[in-house]
Design a protein around this motif. Structure first.
Motif, short mmCIF file in Angstrom:
data_model
loop_
_atom_site.label_atom_id
_atom_site.label_comp_id
_atom_site.label_asym_id
_atom_site.label_seq_id
_atom_site.Cartn_x
_atom_site.Cartn_y
_atom_site.Cartn_z
N TRP A 165 0.83 -1.20 0.00
CA TRP A 165 0.00 0.00 0.00
C TRP A 165 0.87 1.26 0.00
CZ3 TRP A 165 -5.08 0.80 -0.74
CH2 TRP A 165 -5.61 2.05 -0.39
N GLY A 166 1.95 1.24 0.75
CA GLY A 166 2.81 2.42 0.86
C GLY A 166 4.08 2.34 0.05
N PHE A 167 4.18 1.37 -0.88
CA PHE A 167 5.36 1.21 -1.74
C PHE A 167 6.64 1.04 -0.91
CE2 PHE A 167 8.46 2.62 -5.06
CZ PHE A 167 8.14 1.68 -6.02
N GLY A 168 6.49 0.48 0.28
CA GLY A 168 7.67 0.21 1.11
C GLY A 168 8.31 1.44 1.70
N ARG A 169 7.65 2.57 1.60
CA ARG A 169 8.25 3.82 2.08
C ARG A 169 7.68 4.27 3.43
NH1 ARG A 169 8.76 6.61 -3.89
NH2 ARG A 169 10.75 5.63 -4.42
N ARG A 170 6.80 3.46 4.02
CA ARG A 170 6.29 3.79 5.34
C ARG A 170 7.12 3.06 6.40
NH1 ARG A 170 -0.05 2.51 5.01
NH2 ARG A 170 0.81 0.49 4.37
N PRO A 171 7.56 3.76 7.44
CA PRO A 171 8.27 3.06 8.52
C PRO A 171 7.36 2.03 9.18
CG PRO A 171 8.52 5.45 8.70
CD PRO A 171 7.45 5.21 7.68
N ILE A 172 7.86 0.83 9.32
CA ILE A 172 7.13 -0.23 10.01
C ILE A 172 7.80 -0.42 11.36
CG2 ILE A 172 6.36 -2.63 9.94
CD1 ILE A 172 5.15 -0.89 7.74
N LEU A 173 7.13 0.00 12.41
CA LEU A 173 7.72 -0.02 13.74
C LEU A 173 7.21 -1.22 14.53
CD1 LEU A 173 7.28 3.79 14.52
CD2 LEU A 173 9.27 2.64 13.50
N GLY A 174 8.02 -1.71 15.44
CA GLY A 174 7.59 -2.78 16.33
C GLY A 174 7.89 -4.19 15.84
N GLU A 175 8.35 -4.33 14.59
CA GLU A 175 8.71 -5.67 14.09
C GLU A 175 10.03 -6.11 14.72
OE1 GLU A 175 7.17 -7.75 12.27
OE2 GLU A 175 5.78 -6.73 10.92
N LEU B 68 12.86 0.28 4.93
CA LEU B 68 13.72 -0.77 5.48
C LEU B 68 15.18 -0.37 5.34
CD1 LEU B 68 14.32 -3.53 6.67
CD2 LEU B 68 14.07 -4.52 4.39
N GLY B 69 15.55 0.16 4.18
CA GLY B 69 16.92 0.60 3.98
C GLY B 69 17.29 1.77 4.84
N ASN B 70 16.40 2.77 4.91
CA ASN B 70 16.69 3.96 5.72
C ASN B 70 16.83 3.62 7.20
OD1 ASN B 70 16.59 5.60 3.46
ND2 ASN B 70 14.43 6.12 3.73
N MET B 71 15.94 2.75 7.69
CA MET B 71 16.00 2.39 9.11
C MET B 71 17.19 1.49 9.42
SD MET B 71 11.89 1.86 9.71
CE MET B 71 12.05 1.18 11.36
N ALA B 72 17.51 0.55 8.51
CA ALA B 72 18.66 -0.33 8.73
C ALA B 72 19.96 0.44 8.72
CB ALA B 72 18.68 -1.44 7.68
N GLU C 131 20.54 3.10 10.15
CA GLU C 131 20.74 3.75 11.45
C GLU C 131 20.52 2.81 12.63
OE1 GLU C 131 18.42 7.31 11.70
OE2 GLU C 131 19.11 8.07 9.76
N ASP C 132 20.11 1.59 12.38
CA ASP C 132 19.77 0.64 13.45
C ASP C 132 20.64 -0.61 13.29
OD1 ASP C 132 18.56 -1.51 14.90
OD2 ASP C 132 16.64 -0.48 14.90
N ASP C 133 21.60 -0.78 14.19
CA ASP C 133 22.55 -1.89 14.06
C ASP C 133 21.87 -3.24 14.13
OD1 ASP C 133 25.46 -0.88 13.87
OD2 ASP C 133 24.64 0.36 15.48
N ASP C 134 20.86 -3.39 14.98
CA ASP C 134 20.18 -4.68 15.08
C ASP C 134 19.43 -5.02 13.80
OD1 ASP C 134 21.06 -5.06 17.68
OD2 ASP C 134 19.26 -4.19 18.59
N LEU C 135 18.77 -4.04 13.21
CA LEU C 135 18.05 -4.27 11.96
C LEU C 135 19.03 -4.53 10.82
CD1 LEU C 135 15.29 -4.38 10.61
CD2 LEU C 135 15.39 -1.90 10.33
N ALA C 136 20.12 -3.79 10.80
CA ALA C 136 21.14 -4.01 9.77
C ALA C 136 21.73 -5.41 9.87
CB ALA C 136 22.23 -2.96 9.89
N THR D 72 24.58 -0.43 8.02
CA THR D 72 24.61 -1.54 7.06
C THR D 72 26.04 -1.90 6.67
OG1 THR D 72 24.10 0.14 5.37
CG2 THR D 72 22.29 -1.29 6.10
N GLU D 73 26.91 -0.92 6.56
CA GLU D 73 28.32 -1.21 6.28
C GLU D 73 28.92 -2.02 7.43
OE1 GLU D 73 31.91 1.29 4.39
OE2 GLU D 73 31.30 2.01 6.38
N ARG D 74 28.65 -1.59 8.66
CA ARG D 74 29.18 -2.30 9.82
C ARG D 74 28.65 -3.73 9.87
NH1 ARG D 74 28.02 2.84 12.13
NH2 ARG D 74 26.07 2.09 13.10
N ALA D 75 27.38 -3.92 9.53
CA ALA D 75 26.79 -5.25 9.59
C ALA D 75 27.40 -6.18 8.55
CB ALA D 75 25.27 -5.16 9.37
#
Length: 256
Positions: A70-80, A116-120, A122-127, A151-154
């Motif tokens: 619905w949001g073309f993957g551009r909506r932040p999905i929080l809580g996953e 997903l890319g934008n959040m990963a 900045e988020d080491d666990d997601l990356a 993502t580079e660190r991961a």
């Protein structure tokens, strides 16, 4: 730097809906990030994009996202939970990998899409969840990452090969991530300005942020979004400008 890759997000049509001019873009770019059904794409579009890429000598990679048609993957999905996102990414890579195998080819890389890319970045666990997913499917796959960010660190932490990416048509925030599309100036539409900007980044090995900060980075690949107005003309202008400066444009999997 004598070699550079050009990549674009493709295969983003869905059912009866067509987005972008993939046929034209595949005559310009050297790597294609193919949507895997979670933000766009479907099995028929995925297979057709793989086949078109092969005819043009373009390397193919998976472009996984949050489950957000619905949001073309551009909506932040929080809580996953990162562990759940890891399974989502495995699922998407696996789907495209199977279609590639059926077409007699293989995948080069994985690049996360949208939020997903934008959040990963900045988020080491997601990356790390994304990096683990890539390695679980195929340790030989290359992870396209944001230089200097999570993502580079991961990728380095799990032992994946990586390709460091800059964006031709997006502005950068002072933390090295992309400026939100909700803000003015986040997307660059002038093809000549984008081409000169890319050449400066590649030659100087640095990103200049919207706030004027200069960030030294290594650059392996340049992204031009395929769904923006004038995308084909911009991609052509960038390729021509880089070639005129003496760079060889080729898939990064052939030289990384």
């Amino acid at each position: 730097m004598t070699r550079i890759d050009l990549n674009s997000d493709l295969g983003e049509s869905f059912g009866v809906y067509t987005l972008g001019n993939d046929e034209a873009m595949l005559e310009i770019v050297t790597s294609a990030n193919v949507a895997c059904g979670f933000h766009a794409g479907d099995p028929l579009v995925m297979a057709e994009t793989i086949e078109r890429a092969g005819r043009n000598g373009v390397a193919v990679g998976a472009h996984p996202s949050f489950l957000d048609l619905w949001g073309f993957g551009r909506r932040p999905i929080l809580g996953e939970r990162p562990a759940d996102i890891e399974k989502h990414v495995i699922y998407q890579i696996g789907a495209l990998q199977a279609l590639a195998q059926a077409a007699g080819t293989s995948l080069q890389h994985v690049k996360t899409h949208g939020s997903l890319g934008n959040m990963a970045a900045e988020d080491d666990d997601l990356a790390l969840a994304v990096a683990r997913a890539i390695k679980a499917v195929d340790p030989g796959l290359i992870f396209i990452v944001m230089p200097g960010l999570a993502t580079e660190r991961a990728a380095e932490a799990v032992g994946l090969r990586l390709a460091r990416e800059v964006y031709a048509d997006r502005a950068y925030a002072d933390n090295g991530n992309l400026v939100s599309r909700k803000l003015d100036g986040a997307v660059i539409h002038d093809a000549d300005a984008a081409a000169e900007r890319v050449l400066r980044m590649v030659e100087a090995n640095e990103i200049v942020t919207a706030g004027g900060r200069r960030m030294p980075v290594s650059i392996d690949t340049v992204c031009v979004h395929g769904d923006t107005p004038g995308a084909v003309g911009m991609a052509r202008r960038i390729r021509d400008r880089l070639a005129a400066a003496g760079l060889t444009i080729a898939p990064f999997g052939t030289w990384l």
